[in-house]
Design a protein around this motif. Sequence first.
Motif, PDB file in Angstrom:
ATOM      1  N   ARG A 144       0.827  -1.222  -0.015  1.00 53.58           N
ATOM      2  CA  ARG A 144      -0.046   0.046   0.043  1.00 53.58           C
ATOM      3  C   ARG A 144       0.846   1.182  -0.047  1.00 53.58           C
ATOM      4  O   ARG A 144       0.605   2.411  -0.618  1.00 53.58           O
ATOM      5  CB  ARG A 144      -0.914  -0.031   1.361  1.00 53.58           C
ATOM      6  N   ALA A 145       2.094   1.141   0.502  1.00 56.21           N
ATOM      7  CA  ALA A 145       2.920   2.381   0.717  1.00 56.21           C
ATOM      8  C   ALA A 145       3.832   2.635  -0.543  1.00 56.21           C
ATOM      9  O   ALA A 145       4.389   3.603  -0.658  1.00 56.21           O
ATOM     10  CB  ALA A 145       3.589   2.143   1.914  1.00 56.21           C
ATOM     11  N   VAL A 146       3.932   1.715  -1.211  1.00 51.77           N
ATOM     12  CA  VAL A 146       4.875   1.643  -2.436  1.00 51.77           C
ATOM     13  C   VAL A 146       4.212   3.003  -3.532  1.00 51.77           C
ATOM     14  O   VAL A 146       3.093   3.071  -3.799  1.00 51.77           O
ATOM     15  CB  VAL A 146       4.813   0.446  -3.476  1.00 51.77           C
ATOM     16  N   THR A 147       5.369   3.976  -3.874  1.00 50.21           N
ATOM     17  CA  THR A 147       4.937   5.033  -4.587  1.00 50.21           C
ATOM     18  C   THR A 147       5.168   4.988  -5.977  1.00 50.21           C
ATOM     19  O   THR A 147       4.695   5.763  -6.897  1.00 50.21           O
ATOM     20  CB  THR A 147       5.600   6.401  -3.859  1.00 50.21           C
ATOM     21  N   VAL A 148       5.946   4.233  -6.373  1.00 50.26           N
ATOM     22  CA  VAL A 148       6.349   4.184  -7.925  1.00 50.26           C
ATOM     23  C   VAL A 148       5.264   3.449  -8.799  1.00 50.26           C
ATOM     24  O   VAL A 148       4.445   2.561  -8.090  1.00 50.26           O
ATOM     25  CB  VAL A 148       7.643   3.459  -8.056  1.00 50.26           C
ATOM     26  N   PRO A 149       4.920   3.533 -10.000  1.00 45.22           N
ATOM     27  CA  PRO A 149       4.088   2.922 -10.726  1.00 45.22           C
ATOM     28  C   PRO A 149       4.569   1.362 -10.935  1.00 45.22           C
ATOM     29  O   PRO A 149       6.022   1.071 -10.859  1.00 45.22           O
ATOM     30  CB  PRO A 149       4.014   3.684 -11.962  1.00 45.22           C
ATOM     31  N   GLY A 150       3.719   0.709 -11.323  1.00 45.31           N
ATOM     32  CA  GLY A 150       3.884  -1.023 -11.648  1.00 45.31           C
ATOM     33  C   GLY A 150       3.049  -1.799 -11.003  1.00 45.31           C
ATOM     34  O   GLY A 150       2.471  -1.350  -9.858  1.00 45.31           O
ATOM     35  N   PRO A 151       3.032  -3.106 -11.249  1.00 46.95           N
ATOM     36  CA  PRO A 151       2.217  -4.090 -10.748  1.00 46.95           C
ATOM     37  C   PRO A 151       2.891  -4.703  -9.436  1.00 46.95           C
ATOM     38  O   PRO A 151       4.348  -4.372  -8.978  1.00 46.95           O
ATOM     39  CB  PRO A 151       2.175  -4.825 -11.607  1.00 46.95           C
ATOM     40  N   ALA A 201      10.229 -15.138 -16.567  1.00 52.27           N
ATOM     41  CA  ALA A 201      10.941 -14.144 -16.227  1.00 52.27           C
ATOM     42  C   ALA A 201      11.556 -13.411 -17.690  1.00 52.27           C
ATOM     43  O   ALA A 201      11.568 -12.395 -17.598  1.00 52.27           O
ATOM     44  CB  ALA A 201      12.283 -14.385 -15.038  1.00 52.27           C
ATOM     45  N   PRO A 202      12.274 -14.126 -18.447  1.00 47.80           N
ATOM     46  CA  PRO A 202      12.902 -13.560 -19.765  1.00 47.80           C
ATOM     47  C   PRO A 202      11.775 -12.749 -20.509  1.00 47.80           C
ATOM     48  O   PRO A 202      12.176 -11.938 -21.256  1.00 47.80           O
ATOM     49  CB  PRO A 202      13.470 -14.824 -20.458  1.00 47.80           C
ATOM     50  N   LEU A 203      10.640 -13.084 -20.413  1.00 44.12           N
ATOM     51  CA  LEU A 203       9.526 -12.441 -21.173  1.00 44.12           C
ATOM     52  C   LEU A 203       8.929 -11.249 -20.462  1.00 44.12           C
ATOM     53  O   LEU A 203       7.995 -10.360 -21.004  1.00 44.12           O
ATOM     54  CB  LEU A 203       8.220 -13.341 -21.364  1.00 44.12           C
ATOM     55  N   TRP A 204       9.473 -10.810 -19.373  1.00 39.73           N
ATOM     56  CA  TRP A 204       8.678  -9.673 -18.386  1.00 39.73           C
ATOM     57  C   TRP A 204       9.612  -8.742 -18.474  1.00 39.73           C
ATOM     58  O   TRP A 204      10.958  -8.866 -18.197  1.00 39.73           O
ATOM     59  CB  TRP A 204       8.541 -10.251 -16.942  1.00 39.73           C
ATOM     60  N   SER A 205       8.900  -7.614 -19.017  1.00 42.06           N
ATOM     61  CA  SER A 205      10.044  -6.053 -18.843  1.00 42.06           C
ATOM     62  C   SER A 205       9.678  -5.127 -18.167  1.00 42.06           C
ATOM     63  O   SER A 205      10.212  -4.110 -17.987  1.00 42.06           O
ATOM     64  CB  SER A 205      10.169  -5.877 -20.307  1.00 42.06           C
ATOM     65  N   THR A 206       8.187  -5.232 -17.507  1.00 40.83           N
ATOM     66  CA  THR A 206       7.586  -4.223 -16.933  1.00 40.83           C
ATOM     67  C   THR A 206       8.460  -4.058 -15.454  1.00 40.83           C
ATOM     68  O   THR A 206       8.273  -4.826 -14.645  1.00 40.83           O
ATOM     69  CB  THR A 206       6.160  -4.324 -16.748  1.00 40.83           C
ATOM     70  N   PRO A 207       8.635  -2.825 -15.102  1.00 42.88           N
ATOM     71  CA  PRO A 207       9.378  -2.655 -13.770  1.00 42.88           C
ATOM     72  C   PRO A 207       8.082  -2.900 -12.670  1.00 42.88           C
ATOM     73  O   PRO A 207       6.947  -2.590 -12.638  1.00 42.88           O
ATOM     74  CB  PRO A 207       9.678  -1.361 -13.656  1.00 42.88           C
ATOM     75  N   LEU A 208       8.768  -3.739 -11.702  1.00 39.73           N
ATOM     76  CA  LEU A 208       7.733  -3.964 -10.579  1.00 39.73           C
ATOM     77  C   LEU A 208       7.903  -2.969  -9.380  1.00 39.73           C
ATOM     78  O   LEU A 208       8.911  -2.471  -8.758  1.00 39.73           O
ATOM     79  CB  LEU A 208       8.117  -5.087  -9.963  1.00 39.73           C
ATOM     80  N   ALA A 209       6.638  -2.584  -8.942  1.00 40.95           N
ATOM     81  CA  ALA A 209       6.379  -1.551  -7.788  1.00 40.95           C
ATOM     82  C   ALA A 209       6.715  -2.573  -6.522  1.00 40.95           C
ATOM     83  O   ALA A 209       7.517  -1.967  -5.686  1.00 40.95           O
ATOM     84  CB  ALA A 209       5.140  -0.989  -7.684  1.00 40.95           C
ATOM     85  N   LEU A 210       6.201  -3.751  -6.752  1.00 38.63           N
ATOM     86  CA  LEU A 210       6.614  -4.647  -5.289  1.00 38.63           C
ATOM     87  C   LEU A 210       6.796  -6.343  -5.954  1.00 38.63           C
ATOM     88  O   LEU A 210       6.039  -6.613  -6.800  1.00 38.63           O
ATOM     89  CB  LEU A 210       5.616  -4.707  -4.118  1.00 38.63           C
ATOM     90  N   LEU A 211       7.931  -6.903  -5.513  1.00 44.05           N
ATOM     91  CA  LEU A 211       8.247  -8.279  -5.689  1.00 44.05           C
ATOM     92  C   LEU A 211       8.541  -8.939  -4.359  1.00 44.05           C
ATOM     93  O   LEU A 211       8.994  -8.525  -3.514  1.00 44.05           O
ATOM     94  CB  LEU A 211       9.493  -8.327  -6.299  1.00 44.05           C
ATOM     95  N   PHE A 212       7.119 -10.042  -4.223  1.00 42.10           N
ATOM     96  CA  PHE A 212       7.224 -10.894  -3.150  1.00 42.10           C
ATOM     97  C   PHE A 212       7.687 -12.141  -3.483  1.00 42.10           C
ATOM     98  O   PHE A 212       7.256 -12.896  -4.193  1.00 42.10           O
ATOM     99  CB  PHE A 212       5.726 -10.691  -2.474  1.00 42.10           C
ATOM    100  N   LEU A 213       8.804 -12.539  -2.870  1.00 42.80           N
ATOM    101  CA  LEU A 213       9.422 -13.850  -3.141  1.00 42.80           C
ATOM    102  C   LEU A 213       8.986 -14.864  -2.095  1.00 42.80           C
ATOM    103  O   LEU A 213       9.377 -14.524  -0.843  1.00 42.80           O
ATOM    104  CB  LEU A 213      11.118 -13.618  -2.995  1.00 42.80           C
ATOM    105  N   ASP A 214       8.229 -15.823  -2.512  1.00 38.34           N
ATOM    106  CA  ASP A 214       7.804 -16.894  -1.572  1.00 38.34           C
ATOM    107  C   ASP A 214       7.568 -18.137  -2.470  1.00 38.34           C
ATOM    108  O   ASP A 214       6.594 -18.801  -2.000  1.00 38.34           O
ATOM    109  CB  ASP A 214       6.398 -16.372  -0.957  1.00 38.34           C
ATOM    110  N   TRP A 257      14.385 -12.551 -10.989  1.00 36.23           N
ATOM    111  CA  TRP A 257      13.331 -11.482 -10.799  1.00 36.23           C
ATOM    112  C   TRP A 257      13.789 -10.223  -9.982  1.00 36.23           C
ATOM    113  O   TRP A 257      13.298  -8.873 -10.152  1.00 36.23           O
ATOM    114  CB  TRP A 257      12.346 -12.083  -9.823  1.00 36.23           C
ATOM    115  N   VAL A 258      15.021 -10.199  -9.366  1.00 37.39           N
ATOM    116  CA  VAL A 258      15.139  -8.977  -8.322  1.00 37.39           C
ATOM    117  C   VAL A 258      15.554  -7.721  -9.230  1.00 37.39           C
ATOM    118  O   VAL A 258      15.199  -6.550  -8.608  1.00 37.39           O
ATOM    119  CB  VAL A 258      15.990  -9.518  -7.297  1.00 37.39           C
ATOM    120  N   ALA A 259      16.211  -8.047 -10.385  1.00 36.80           N
ATOM    121  CA  ALA A 259      16.610  -6.865 -11.161  1.00 36.80           C
ATOM    122  C   ALA A 259      15.645  -6.155 -11.657  1.00 36.80           C
ATOM    123  O   ALA A 259      15.547  -5.042 -12.324  1.00 36.80           O
ATOM    124  CB  ALA A 259      17.316  -7.219 -12.203  1.00 36.80           C
ATOM    125  N   LYS A 260      14.345  -6.729 -11.477  1.00 34.65           N
ATOM    126  CA  LYS A 260      13.061  -6.279 -12.221  1.00 34.65           C
ATOM    127  C   LYS A 260      12.404  -5.149 -11.220  1.00 34.65           C
ATOM    128  O   LYS A 260      11.435  -4.523 -11.638  1.00 34.65           O
ATOM    129  CB  LYS A 260      12.135  -7.351 -12.750  1.00 34.65           C
TER     130      LYS A 260
END
Length: 212
Positions: A36-43, A130-143, A158-161
């Motif tokens: 909820r607190a992330v301010t940058v655009p992205g999914p 991952a190789p097909l994904w280019s949209t910067p992520l507002a939040l990445l949850f690794l689980d 994924w972390v670099a995204k």
Amino acid sequence: MSQAGPVPPPDLLTAARAAPGFMPDDEGRALYEAARAVTVPGPLLEIGSWMGKSALYLAAAARETGRQVVTVDHHRGSEEHQPGWEYHDPSLVDPAVGLVDTLPRFRRTIADAGAEDVVLAVVARSEVLAPLWSTPLALLFLDGSHTEESARRDQDAWVAKVAVDGTLAIHDVFPDPADGGQAPFGVYSRVLASGEFTEMPGTGSLRLLRRG
């Protein structure tokens, strides 16, 4: 006599607490607040969905902030969910193929919560997508799977995204081996040592890092 209208979906945080899964509510709430607190655009994107519990915590934040949640899981279960392992549930095995299949339960969880408008499920191995994904992520949850090999693979893929000023959330981080497996702790340690992320306050086994 008029017919009753459709039953409204439950509050997403209430639905998340009631959903099947392994995330304690305090950690789920912390994930929700971070998203909820992330301010940058992205999914918001999660690796490892199981039956949708954490996806609903993210969905609650996504609905409030006008985002989408993308969940990535092959839905065949991790190592510990396979026959003969500690968390194996025979009811999750698809008899037609003899393999674990959590996708029907995941879809039911999301549908029952009324969250299909904000949760997009991708059925795939994370390293394949991952190789097909280019949209910067507002939040990445690794689980995802917590073996050393798979955890490193998710990190590398994924972390670099994560966008600059975006958030990386890592679940099941246990510094003490007596408390749990060390693969997520290894990911957390390597990412923090890279100097690209700074740590934010976490909750329980949930670690939060912001990309600088």
